[in-house]
Design a protein around this motif. Structure first.
Motif, PDB file in Angstrom:
ATOM      1  N   ASP A 425       0.956  -1.309   0.014  1.00  0.00           N
ATOM      2  CA  ASP A 425       0.144   0.022  -0.178  1.00  0.00           C
ATOM      3  C   ASP A 425       0.944   1.200   0.040  1.00  0.00           C
ATOM      4  O   ASP A 425       1.754   1.558   1.110  1.00  0.00           O
ATOM      5  N   HIS A 426       0.914   1.985  -1.264  1.00  0.00           N
ATOM      6  CA  HIS A 426       1.632   3.162  -1.326  1.00  0.00           C
ATOM      7  C   HIS A 426       1.217   4.486  -0.220  1.00  0.00           C
ATOM      8  O   HIS A 426       2.358   5.019   0.231  1.00  0.00           O
ATOM      9  N   ARG A 427       0.239   4.409  -0.173  1.00  0.00           N
ATOM     10  CA  ARG A 427      -0.213   5.666   0.885  1.00  0.00           C
ATOM     11  C   ARG A 427       0.064   5.299   2.442  1.00  0.00           C
ATOM     12  O   ARG A 427       0.540   5.976   3.059  1.00  0.00           O
ATOM     13  N   ARG A 428       0.034   3.881   2.689  1.00  0.00           N
ATOM     14  CA  ARG A 428       0.675   3.545   3.993  1.00  0.00           C
ATOM     15  C   ARG A 428       1.883   3.862   4.036  1.00  0.00           C
ATOM     16  O   ARG A 428       2.678   4.230   5.160  1.00  0.00           O
ATOM     17  N   LEU A 430       3.811   6.132   2.705  1.00  0.00           N
ATOM     18  CA  LEU A 430       3.930   7.490   2.673  1.00  0.00           C
ATOM     19  C   LEU A 430       3.700   7.969   4.226  1.00  0.00           C
ATOM     20  O   LEU A 430       4.464   8.798   4.726  1.00  0.00           O
ATOM     21  N   ARG A 431       2.516   7.449   4.794  1.00  0.00           N
ATOM     22  CA  ARG A 431       2.210   7.980   5.980  1.00  0.00           C
ATOM     23  C   ARG A 431       3.381   7.319   7.167  1.00  0.00           C
ATOM     24  O   ARG A 431       3.822   8.012   8.002  1.00  0.00           O
TER      25      ARG A 431
END
Length: 485
Positions: A425-428, A430-431
């Motif tokens: 998960d790319h968004r994860r 980043l976070r």
């Protein structure tokens, strides 16, 4: 005699020498400590416990050498560091043989991960000597021009640990010399052998006094850090050693550079490739017997895959063998010394009743400080095995159910050096890259380091950077020069 030929009979043990002003010099004290091969538990050399006179002489040599070394051009320093890198490679066999006798590491691991990587990193520092940058010269006040000078800070005292003796030496010496400083360095008393070989090689290339080697114990290190001569003292070691060094240096208002260990969280989400993650994490946690401040030892796994992943982790850990076996069959060697072996054994043996020992937790073989690959689950956040840096082949497993819980558990220790996240998960990514409070965040990998990127942490992991141009800048000072127009 070469390191391959030395007898281990106590009557035949050589007493190692300091290297001061380009010459091998016996310590002025008669006290020594035995250097023990952790594979055989037998002595291989005697390390002197250098005293005040020795430290004074080394710092005096470094101070005298600095007067001319600081005026060398970046090109001149680059040429010498490149020659030093070539010499390290040319003496690879001797360096490997020396270091293996006091660390017990696998010979090919020393060659590949310390000698060859170390030579490559010296070449990086050689290049970095020529790329200092700063604010452009300009007029920031009416009628005056300002410019910034980046200068060497002076004589540097350095103390390196026993887990990667040669590589940690290069991490310290390379940027200090590239920036134009002179050095007095102390290796660990339990692993001085490759440092003595390096010192001889270096002093065949560098001007006398630019690199000086002092051998001794923690008491010798305190003499280095409390001395009035150095402009900076750098250490890689334990939190206790770093705190002690900083206190000593503070009395002389001396700058300090500290890398003090870690307790790396390894966060595995349900969308990760379970087999690939388990294999990579087992290797990242057990490499060099877990004697690595970035080791992947604190595994946090999403509850929905916890059972499947833990089984895979145990299977891969069990496949990574150690012990008095042929080197080609082993993944890692022994723990470095008897005291450390006991500390690792004690913290595992003292695990709480709610913990489950899934594999390992015992010595391997009857001779040598070999410790089995160990995986422990069922631990709670406040358990010693979670909060304390074990520095051994011990992986712990905890479960989480949400991103917030994973972050809280990951950040919920005093160390802040390295971490990794395993997810698709790319968004994860980043976070977590933003919110993980660690100096390094790896994604779907762990323990990889390159010379171009900085290494260093926060909190009780210390401050300052090794490697990269940031590591070189740490060994410089900034001066403002203003001229009336």
């Amino acid at each position: 005699m070469s390191w391959n030929e030395q007898s281990t009979a106590s009557s035949d043990l050589i007493t190692l020498s300091n290297v001061i002003n380009g010459q091998a010099v016996p310590a002025t004290t008669a006290e020594t400590v035995e250097v023990i091969d952790p594979r055989s538990e037998q002595p291989v050399a005697l390390c002197p416990l250098s005293g005040q006179e020795d430290v004074d002489a080394a710092y005096q040599a470094a101070q005298e050498a600095f007067a001319s070394w600081r005026l060398t051009t970046p090109e001149e320093r680059q040429a010498l560091l490149l020659a030093l890198a070539d010499a390290v490679e040319a003496h690879a066999d001797e360096l490997v043989a020396a270091q293996q006798r006091d660390t017990g590491q696998l010979a090919e691991a020393i060659r590949a991960e310390e000698v060859l990587v170390g030579a490559s990193q010296l070449r990086f520092f050689a290049g970095a000597a020529r790329i200092h940058s700063g604010l452009a010269s300009g007029e920031y006040a009416q009628g005056a021009n300002s410019q910034i000078r980046r200068e060497p800070i002076g004589v540097v005292g350095q103390i390196v640990p026993w887990n990667y003796p040669l590589l940690m030496l290069i991490w310290k010496v390379g940027p200090a010399l590239a920036a134009g400083n002179t050095v007095v360095l102390k290796p660990s008393a339990s692993t001085p052998l490759s440092a003595t070989v390096f010192a001889r090689i270096a002093n065949e290339i560098l001007p006398p006094g630019v690199f000086n080697l002092i051998l001794g114990s923690g008491a010798t290190g305190r003499l280095l850090s409390s001395h009035p001569t150095p402009a900076l003292v750098a250490l890689t070691g334990s939190v206790r050693a770093g705190s002690d060094l900083a206190e000593q240096a503070a009395r002389n208002v001396v700058r300090v550079h500290l890398e003090l260990g870690g307790k790396a969280p390894v966060i595995v989400f349900a969308d990760a490739d379970i087999e690939s993650a388990a294999e990579g994490i087992a290797a990242g946690g057990l490499f060099n017997a877990g004697q690595d401040c970035t080791a992947a030892t604190r595994v946090l796994v999403e509850a929905s895959i916890a059972e499947e992943f833990t089984q895979a982790l145990v299977r891969h850990a069990q496949a990574l063998r150690t012990g008095p076996i042929p080197e080609e069959e082993a993944f890692y060697g022994p723990l470095n010394n008897e005291r450390h072996f006991k500390a690792v054994s004690d913290i595992v043996d003292a695990r709480p009743a709610h913990a489950q020992l899934l594999t390992g937790g015992h010595r391997v073989g009857e001779t040598g400080y070999y410790y089995a690959p160990t995986v422990i689950s069922g631990l709670r956040q406040d358990d010693d095995l979670i909060q304390t840096e074990v520095f051994g082949p011990v992986l712990t497993v905890q479960e989480f159910t949400s991103d917030d819980e994973a972050l809280a558990m990951a950040n919920g220790v005093d160390y802040a050096l390295a971490s990794s996240i395993w997810t698709a998960d790319h968004r994860r990514v980043l976070r977590f890259s933003r919110d993980l409070d660690f100096g390094c965040v790896w994604v779907n990998t762990h323990i990889l380091l390159v010379a171009e990127m900085p290494h260093g942490g926060y909190k009780r992991s210390g401050y300052g950077k090794d490697l990269s141009v940031y590591g070189v800048e740490d060994y410089t000072r900034i001066k403002h020069v203003m001229s009336a127009l």
